[in-house]
Design an enzyme around this catalytic site. Structure first.
Site, PDB file in Angstrom:
ATOM      1  N   ALA A  43       0.825  -1.274  -0.083  1.00  0.00           N
ATOM      2  CA  ALA A  43      -0.035   0.081   0.130  1.00  0.00           C
ATOM      3  C   ALA A  43       0.963   1.483  -0.126  1.00  0.00           C
ATOM      4  O   ALA A  43       0.672   2.075   0.728  1.00  0.00           O
ATOM      5  CB  ALA A  43      -1.063  -0.041   1.250  1.00  0.00           C
ATOM      6  N   LEU A  44       1.766   1.315  -1.037  1.00  0.00           N
ATOM      7  CA  LEU A  44       2.934   2.222  -0.841  1.00  0.00           C
ATOM      8  C   LEU A  44       2.404   3.569  -1.361  1.00  0.00           C
ATOM      9  O   LEU A  44       1.542   3.797  -2.258  1.00  0.00           O
ATOM     10  CB  LEU A  44       4.019   1.845  -1.776  1.00  0.00           C
ATOM     11  CG  LEU A  44       4.637   0.313  -1.261  1.00  0.00           C
ATOM     12  CD1 LEU A  44       5.835  -0.034  -2.182  1.00  0.00           C
ATOM     13  CD2 LEU A  44       4.902   0.344   0.160  1.00  0.00           C
ATOM     14  N   HIS A  48       6.778   6.071   1.254  1.00  0.00           N
ATOM     15  CA  HIS A  48       7.725   4.677   1.105  1.00  0.00           C
ATOM     16  C   HIS A  48       8.723   5.176   0.039  1.00  0.00           C
ATOM     17  O   HIS A  48       9.750   4.602   0.076  1.00  0.00           O
ATOM     18  CB  HIS A  48       6.775   3.724   0.573  1.00  0.00           C
ATOM     19  CG  HIS A  48       5.827   3.170   1.793  1.00  0.00           C
ATOM     20  ND1 HIS A  48       4.512   3.483   1.762  1.00  0.00           N
ATOM     21  CD2 HIS A  48       6.065   2.554   2.895  1.00  0.00           C
ATOM     22  CE1 HIS A  48       3.635   3.074   2.795  1.00  0.00           C
ATOM     23  NE2 HIS A  48       4.781   2.158   3.644  1.00  0.00           N
ATOM     24  N   GLY A 164      10.715   4.552   8.529  1.00  0.00           N
ATOM     25  CA  GLY A 164      10.134   6.236   8.520  1.00  0.00           C
ATOM     26  C   GLY A 164      10.250   6.788  10.048  1.00  0.00           C
ATOM     27  O   GLY A 164       9.642   6.020  10.811  1.00  0.00           O
ATOM     28  N   GLN A 165      10.597   8.153  10.073  1.00  0.00           N
ATOM     29  CA  GLN A 165      10.660   8.749  11.323  1.00  0.00           C
ATOM     30  C   GLN A 165       9.133   8.908  11.655  1.00  0.00           C
ATOM     31  O   GLN A 165       8.882   9.265  12.980  1.00  0.00           O
ATOM     32  CB  GLN A 165      11.167  10.098  11.126  1.00  0.00           C
ATOM     33  CG  GLN A 165      12.800   9.894  11.218  1.00  0.00           C
ATOM     34  CD  GLN A 165      13.597  11.072  10.874  1.00  0.00           C
ATOM     35  OE1 GLN A 165      12.879  12.161  10.836  1.00  0.00           O
ATOM     36  NE2 GLN A 165      14.702  11.003  10.887  1.00  0.00           N
ATOM     37  N   ASP A 167       6.885   6.874  12.454  1.00  0.00           N
ATOM     38  CA  ASP A 167       6.392   5.939  13.206  1.00  0.00           C
ATOM     39  C   ASP A 167       7.738   5.875  14.321  1.00  0.00           C
ATOM     40  O   ASP A 167       8.521   5.041  14.234  1.00  0.00           O
ATOM     41  CB  ASP A 167       6.321   4.389  12.654  1.00  0.00           C
ATOM     42  CG  ASP A 167       5.367   4.366  11.785  1.00  0.00           C
ATOM     43  OD1 ASP A 167       4.109   4.718  12.044  1.00  0.00           O
ATOM     44  OD2 ASP A 167       5.295   3.886  10.554  1.00  0.00           O
ATOM     45  N   VAL A 193       7.254  12.357   5.267  1.00  0.00           N
ATOM     46  CA  VAL A 193       6.765  13.070   4.094  1.00  0.00           C
ATOM     47  C   VAL A 193       5.372  13.447   4.316  1.00  0.00           C
ATOM     48  O   VAL A 193       4.394  12.735   4.673  1.00  0.00           O
ATOM     49  CB  VAL A 193       6.806  11.938   2.646  1.00  0.00           C
ATOM     50  CG1 VAL A 193       6.284  12.770   1.641  1.00  0.00           C
ATOM     51  CG2 VAL A 193       8.252  11.425   2.392  1.00  0.00           C
TER      52      VAL A 193
HETATM   53  O1  PAF Z   1       6.533   0.253   9.057  1.00  0.00           O
HETATM   54  C1  PAF Z   1       5.808  -0.885   8.604  1.00  0.00           C
HETATM   55  O2  PAF Z   1       5.238  -0.570   7.359  1.00  0.00           O
HETATM   56  C2  PAF Z   1       5.683  -2.031   9.310  1.00  0.00           C
HETATM   57  O3  PAF Z   1       5.701  -2.086  10.716  1.00  0.00           O
HETATM   58  C3  PAF Z   1       7.029  -3.015   9.047  1.00  0.00           C
HETATM   59  C4  PAF Z   1       8.317  -1.983   9.489  1.00  0.00           C
HETATM   60  C5  PAF Z   1       7.141  -3.107   7.523  1.00  0.00           C
HETATM   61  C6  PAF Z   1       7.216  -4.374   9.682  1.00  0.00           C
HETATM   62  O4  PAF Z   1       6.091  -4.934   9.321  1.00  0.00           O
END
Ligand code: PAF
Length: 302
Positions: A43-44, A48, A164-165, A167, A193
């Site tokens: 689901a980019l 991403h 990503g920062q 999270d 972003v």
């Molecule tokens: O941030 C995410 O998309 C997920 O938590 C990760 C790091 C890919 C682990 O499934």
């Protein structure tokens, strides 16, 4: 292949990943090449793309993984409704110059069903997001540990992984795991972003109605206000920010905290009513309509 960019090679097993990444690393001809890993759940979006581009800029070979990890979802319904957009994801990764995509099945990752042994994330995972999503960080760290092992370069090479920062708690916990358990990988945090209206990009934004999205903008506005006060070395006065958040009726605040960026420990609130100095992270989570959103902003210098 679609568009002008070649889609990355897709592999679905750990054995294929090792073979393909060994070949790519050798083909670089570089004496000590580097491999950058971008773990994702698909689901980019442009956030991403930021991770993939940073990995592309910093490494000879770039691998992205796409795996919707069931261990990190609480409600089965959340896992069910998580968007699956493989074709678009591959196109985006191709545009970012990713060489190889690891897209394993559930059976490839967890051949015996749910794993008996998991990574336990410890007390840092009990607060903030962890308080709202019990077990989430154990599941996340377990899959990240597996991905870091599986994608470990099979020939001599430097190894980095990109997260990503946005999270913030996930990133801190991954750094802790890698350092506490001596994983041979460098962890790179990539800036959040934002859409042109300021909302941090997230695959969950797709579930917001137009009105909810407008209301959600109070989150980045609140963080920016704190950031501006910090930059001017004023008192942060978080109570006034809470009032601002409360004025959006459809936004239900879970937490707004000023924490240490490295440990996520709440900072003693000397910054409430006295001029702010030093550096901190403002972290926020709120429910907007059907969606739980998180965001954060650095206060003071990096
Ligand atoms: O941030 C995410 O998309 C997920 O938590 C990760 C790091 C890919 C682990 O499934």
């Amino acid at each position: 292949m679609s568009g002008a960019f070649p889609e990355p090679v897709v592999v679905t097993t750990a054995a294929e990943l090792r073979e393909a990444s060994a070949r790519l690393l050798r083909d670089t001809g570089v004496p000590l090449p580097s491999l950058g890993l971008v773990p994702t759940m698909g689901a980019l979006h442009a956030g991403h793309a930021g991770l993939a581009t940073a990995a592309r800029d910093g490494n000879d070979v770039v691998v992205a993984s796409i795996f919707i990890n069931p261990l990190q979802f609480g409600e089965p319904a959340d896992l069910e409704r998580y968007p699956r957009t493989l074709d678009a994801d591959l196109e985006l990764l191709g545009r970012c110059g990713v060489d190889l995509v690891f897209a394993p099945s559930g059976a490839e990752m967890y051949p015996g069903g749910e794993p008996q042994v998991r990574v336990r994330s410890g007390p840092l995972a009990d607060k903030l997001e962890g308080a709202a999503r019990p077990g989430h960080f154990d599941g996340m760290l377990t899959v990240v540990a597996k991905l870091l092992h599986v994608a470990q370069p099979p020939v001599e090479a430097r190894f980095r992984a990109y997260f990503g920062q946005k999270d913030a708690q996930q990133l801190v916990l991954i750094r802790c795991m890698v350092s506490d358990l001596n994983f041979p990988v460098g962890i790179v945090g990539v800036p959040t972003v934002r859409a042109s209206d300021g909302l941090a990009l997230s695959s969950r934004n797709a579930f917001l109605s137009a009105a909810e999205r407008k209301a959600a903008l109070v989150l980045p506005r609140a963080l920016r206000l704190l950031e501006e006060r910090a930059a001017r070395h004023e008192a942060l006065d978080p109570d006034s920010v809470l009032d601002m958040l409360a004025s959006e009726r459809s936004v239900s605040l879970d937490y707004l905290e000023i924490v240490d960026p490295g440990t996520l420990e709440p900072l003693a609130f000397n910054c409430r009513h006295v001029p702010f100095t030093g550096s901190a992270l403002a972290v926020i989570a709120a429910r907007v309509g059907p969606v739980r959103l998180i965001d954060n902003m650095r206060l003071g210098p990096e």
